[in-house]
Design an enzyme around this catalytic site. Structure first.
Site, PDB file in Angstrom:
ATOM      1  N   HIS A 128       0.816  -1.228   0.000  1.00 28.74           N
ATOM      2  CA  HIS A 128       0.000   0.000   0.000  1.00 28.74           C
ATOM      3  C   HIS A 128       0.852   1.282   0.000  1.00 28.74           C
ATOM      4  CE1 HIS A 128      -3.429  -2.562   1.056  1.00 28.74           C
ATOM      5  NE2 HIS A 128      -2.633  -3.141   1.941  1.00 28.74           N
TER       6      HIS A 128
HETATM    7  C1  BDR Z   1      -1.945   0.576   5.646  1.00 32.42           C
HETATM    8  O1  BDR Z   1      -1.999  -0.018   6.936  1.00 32.42           O
HETATM    9  C2  BDR Z   1      -0.752  -0.504   7.312  1.00 32.42           C
HETATM   10  O2  BDR Z   1      -0.878  -1.762   7.888  1.00 32.42           O
HETATM   11  C3  BDR Z   1       0.113  -0.495   6.077  1.00 32.42           C
HETATM   12  O3  BDR Z   1       1.464  -0.227   6.399  1.00 32.42           O
HETATM   13  C4  BDR Z   1      -0.486   0.597   5.240  1.00 32.42           C
HETATM   14  O4  BDR Z   1       0.063   1.848   5.565  1.00 32.42           O
HETATM   15  C5  BDR Z   1      -2.859  -0.192   4.714  1.00 32.42           C
HETATM   16  O5  BDR Z   1      -4.166  -0.164   5.195  1.00 32.42           O
END
Ligand code: BDR
Ligand code: CA
Length: 313
Positions: free
Chosen positions: A239
């Site tokens: 992400h």
């Molecule tokens: C986001 O949540 C975190 O667990 C990841 O690093 C990312 O920033 C995705 O929902």
């Protein structure tokens, strides 16, 4: 000319990948890396930022901002996805620094030092950005741009049915930031989940002969295992790396002006992002939202950046 960036993150393996990309991208100058609690505790997030920089050893060392404690305990963490230490249970060594500057101070200092030139990429809960706003209410007029990985428009949440992890962890801060006058680009789950790194991604990342390759090969396999075990998925979503690409290669995304807010309470909806799509005067857009992406091209970008990191390390 290089663009100044601050990476605000809660590492997290996808945060670490974003950092690895940014630190060696010739188009960027990473002036600071600031830590925030989220995937792991604030203390661990600070240690991880330090450890990642030590592992990668970039030629220009950015300033580090330490994560402050949160008023309330974090409502969630992602140790099941990233390991107890957030970096695949590698327990990378970390040398404690005596000069500990709070993340929000580092953000304010660096933005003020280069007015309208600094892009902040927020890869974790928006705690530090909201604190920076409290410290310097005029920040919106001097910050270049804020790119946020977080929220959902129509996609389901990933921590509750309604909420995405980063927003869920600190909805009050997210609301403050959403409602601020900063120039914002939101990269929500709808888009980051369009970009899938299947198993062949592991064959394409740099080999262990460089610092970057070695770091990636120690951490990424953990993420493949946890995605399979907890999410039943045969691939991963990076992400935060996708959010970084939105900051550097925006032409790979379809962007739309939207009016977004955050639900701060609610038994089922706490941390949900809400977009007002009515055609009313009060529904004025307050952010740009990525609504789709060229997934293959984004993955190519990530691989290209990681290749640069390997060549430099
Ligand atoms: C986001 O949540 C975190 O667990 C990841 O690093 C990312 O920033 C995705 O929902
Ligand atoms: Ca993150």
């Amino acid at each position: 000319m290089t663009r100044k960036v601050i990476i605000d993150c809660d590492p997290g393996i996808d945060d670490a990948v974003a950092l690895c990309m940014a630190l060696f991208d010739p188009r960027l100058e990473v002036v600071a890396v600031t830590a925030v609690g989220g995937n792991v505790s604030p203390e661990q997030a600070t240690r991880n930022v330090q450890a990642i920089l030590d592992q990668l050893d970039p030629p220009r060392r950015p300033r580090i901002g330490c994560a402050g404690e949160t008023a309330n305990p974090l409502p969630a963490d992602a140790r099941h996805i990233f390991g107890n230490d957030g970096l695949g249970n590698n327990d990378f060594p970390c040398i404690e620094h005596h000069q500990r500057h709070p993340a929000e101070k580092v953000i304010c200092d660096e933005v003020r030092a280069a007015p309208n030139q600094v892009t902040v990429v927020a890869c974790g809960p928006l705690t530090n950005i909201a604190r920076a706003l409290m410290r310097d209410p005029d920040l919106p007029s001097v910050i270049g741009q804020l790119v946020i990985m977080g929220g959902t428009v129509s996609a389901p949440g990933n921590v509750t049915p309604a909420a995405e992890f980063n927003i869920y962890c600190d909805p009050a801060s997210a609301r403050t930031v959403f409602r601020s006058a900063m120039t914002k680009t939101l990269v929500p789950l709808d888009v980051t989940t369009q970009v899938v790194q299947t198993f062949d991604f592991l064959d394409q990342i740099p080999d262990e002969s460089s610092r970057a390759g070695s770091f990636l090969r120690k951490t990424l396999p953990y993420l493949y295992r946890s995605h399979r075990q907890y999410l039943g998925e045969e691939g991963i979503h990076l992400h935060d790396a996708v959010a970084l690409v939105a900051a550097t290669d925006r032409e790979l995304f379809e962007l739309k002006q939207m009016s977004g807010d955050v639900e701060v309470s609610g038994e089922l909806t706490r941390g949900a992002t809400v977009f007002d799509r009515r055609r009313l005067p009060q529904s004025r857009p307050n952010m740009e939202v990525a609504v789709s992406a060229d997934g293959a091209a984004v993955t190519d970008c990530i691989l290209r950046s990681l290749g640069e990191a390997a060549r430099a390390t």
